[in-house]
Design a protein around this motif. Structure first.
Motif, PDB file in Angstrom:
ATOM      1  N   SER A  80       0.848  -1.198   0.000  1.00  0.00           N
ATOM      2  CA  SER A  80       0.000   0.000   0.000  1.00  0.00           C
ATOM      3  C   SER A  80       0.875   1.236   0.000  1.00  0.00           C
ATOM      4  CB  SER A  80      -0.915   0.005   1.225  1.00  0.00           C
ATOM      5  OG  SER A  80      -1.813  -1.076   1.178  1.00  0.00           O
ATOM      6  N   TYR A 103      -0.546   4.620  -0.352  1.00  0.00           N
ATOM      7  CA  TYR A 103      -1.273   5.873  -0.185  1.00  0.00           C
ATOM      8  C   TYR A 103      -2.336   5.646   0.876  1.00  0.00           C
ATOM      9  CZ  TYR A 103      -4.153   9.916  -1.529  1.00  0.00           C
ATOM     10  OH  TYR A 103      -4.864  11.081  -1.532  1.00  0.00           O
ATOM     11  N   ASP A 137      -4.059  13.090   4.020  1.00  0.00           N
ATOM     12  CA  ASP A 137      -3.515  11.897   3.383  1.00  0.00           C
ATOM     13  C   ASP A 137      -1.995  11.888   3.527  1.00  0.00           C
ATOM     14  OD1 ASP A 137      -3.805  13.068  -0.133  1.00  0.00           O
ATOM     15  OD2 ASP A 137      -2.863  13.962   1.636  1.00  0.00           O
ATOM     16  N   ASN A 169      -4.865   2.551   0.372  1.00  0.00           N
ATOM     17  CA  ASN A 169      -5.209   2.586  -1.035  1.00  0.00           C
ATOM     18  C   ASN A 169      -4.225   1.764  -1.842  1.00  0.00           C
ATOM     19  OD1 ASN A 169      -7.368   4.999  -1.694  1.00  0.00           O
ATOM     20  ND2 ASN A 169      -6.240   5.277   0.205  1.00  0.00           N
ATOM     21  N   ARG A 225      -3.458   0.344  -5.882  1.00  0.00           N
ATOM     22  CA  ARG A 225      -3.754   0.484  -7.299  1.00  0.00           C
ATOM     23  C   ARG A 225      -4.281  -0.853  -7.804  1.00  0.00           C
ATOM     24  NH1 ARG A 225      -1.122   4.256 -11.064  1.00  0.00           N
ATOM     25  NH2 ARG A 225      -2.228   3.961 -13.019  1.00  0.00           N
ATOM     26  N   TYR A 227      -7.301   3.736  -7.941  1.00  0.00           N
ATOM     27  CA  TYR A 227      -6.846   3.564  -6.568  1.00  0.00           C
ATOM     28  C   TYR A 227      -8.060   3.173  -5.748  1.00  0.00           C
ATOM     29  CZ  TYR A 227      -2.001   5.029  -5.955  1.00  0.00           C
ATOM     30  OH  TYR A 227      -0.640   5.086  -5.933  1.00  0.00           O
ATOM     31  N   PRO A 267      -9.686   2.220  -2.155  1.00  0.00           N
ATOM     32  CA  PRO A 267      -9.431   2.224  -0.710  1.00  0.00           C
ATOM     33  C   PRO A 267     -10.076   1.029  -0.027  1.00  0.00           C
ATOM     34  CG  PRO A 267     -11.197   3.757  -1.216  1.00  0.00           C
ATOM     35  CD  PRO A 267     -10.770   3.146  -2.512  1.00  0.00           C
ATOM     36  N   GLY A 269      -2.473   9.449  -6.862  1.00  0.00           N
ATOM     37  CA  GLY A 269      -3.346   9.143  -5.736  1.00  0.00           C
ATOM     38  C   GLY A 269      -3.975  10.409  -5.206  1.00  0.00           C
ATOM     39  N   GLN A 297     -10.594  10.799  -2.495  1.00  0.00           N
ATOM     40  CA  GLN A 297     -11.935  10.754  -3.025  1.00  0.00           C
ATOM     41  C   GLN A 297     -12.831  11.629  -2.166  1.00  0.00           C
ATOM     42  OE1 GLN A 297     -13.103   6.671  -3.508  1.00  0.00           O
ATOM     43  NE2 GLN A 297     -11.148   6.122  -4.389  1.00  0.00           N
TER      44      GLN A 297
END
Lengths: 114, 115
Positions: free
Chosen positions: A30, A32, A49, A93, A95, A100, A102, B101, B104
């Motif tokens: 992972s 992100y 983030d 997150n 890919r 992406y 989550p 990234g 959302q």
């Protein structure tokens, strides 16, 4: 089992104290991570983030720490206020295909007492 | 600040009926998503959508579900022949970009109640 989980389902703090919400993740690939806040009756709201090439990131009153060695993420809220009361989710997150995607933890309920 | 809007806020439907949940993503976003959250449980990914096609879907998103972007602003989730276990909050989300990234941004959801 969950690939993302929270150590404490409920955290109660006094107004003005600092809050720390923890999260473990299992996928070392992972890259992100996002913290969301969800108030009752509302959708998840982006807080902060961090990407895997960092170990700390600061926002307004919030700090996210990432420890890739132990696959641990934390959210620190300074001078917690009653308006911070909500459920906090971390999301790792990955890919997948063209997106992406989550994976959310169950959440920690933060209760701030005035 | 631009936001994702969802309608209706609450939908009550008889089992077996079809429902369409509607979303207006943030206008300059390119990636669109649907999630569901059963009461008391985690938010679960259903599907992602980019360039007018599905880019990823979960095992939950079976033939009962479909998504569509019928025009330049709306993004819909259709559930055919609804079941009791489809009762949940359904969240739409959008994001600006993929490669680096991007977070959302979520709407406030549609509460779907199947009777």
């Amino acid at each position: 089992g969950e690939s993302v989980g929270l150590h404490l389902p409920t955290l109660s703090v006094q107004e003005g104290d600092n809050s720390i919400i923890n999260c473990a993740y299992s996928n070392s690939a992972s890259d992100y991570f996002i913290w969301y806040k969800q108030e009752s009756g509302k959708g998840p709201q982006f807080i902060i983030d961090i990407r895997s090439n960092m170990d700390k990131r600061q926002g307004q009153r919030v700090t996210v720490l990432l420890n890739k060695t132990v696959k641990h993420l934390s959210l620190q809220i300074a001078a917690t206020q009653p308006g911070d009361s909500a459920v906090y989710f971390c999301a790792e997150n990955n890919r997948r295909g063209g997106s992406y995607i989550p994976t959310f933890g169950r959440g920690t309920s933060l209760i701030v007492h005035p | 600040e631009p936001e994702v809007t969802q309608t209706p806020s609450h939908q009550v439907t008889q089992m077996g009926q079809e429902v369409i949940l509607r979303c207006v993503p943030i206008s300059n976003h390119l990636y669109f998503y649907w999630y569901r959250q059963i009461l008391g449980q985690k938010v679960e990914f259903l599907v992602s959508f980019y360039n007018n096609e599905i880019s990823e879907k979960s095992e939950i998103f079976d033939d009962q579900f479909s998504v569509e972007r019928p025009d330049g602003s709306n993004f819909t989730l259709k559930i055919r022949s609804t079941k009791l276990e489809d009762s949940a909050m359904y969240f739409c989300a959008s994001s600006a970009a993929l490669q680096t990234g991007q977070p959302q941004h979520f709407g406030d959801g549609t509460r779907l109640s199947i009777l």
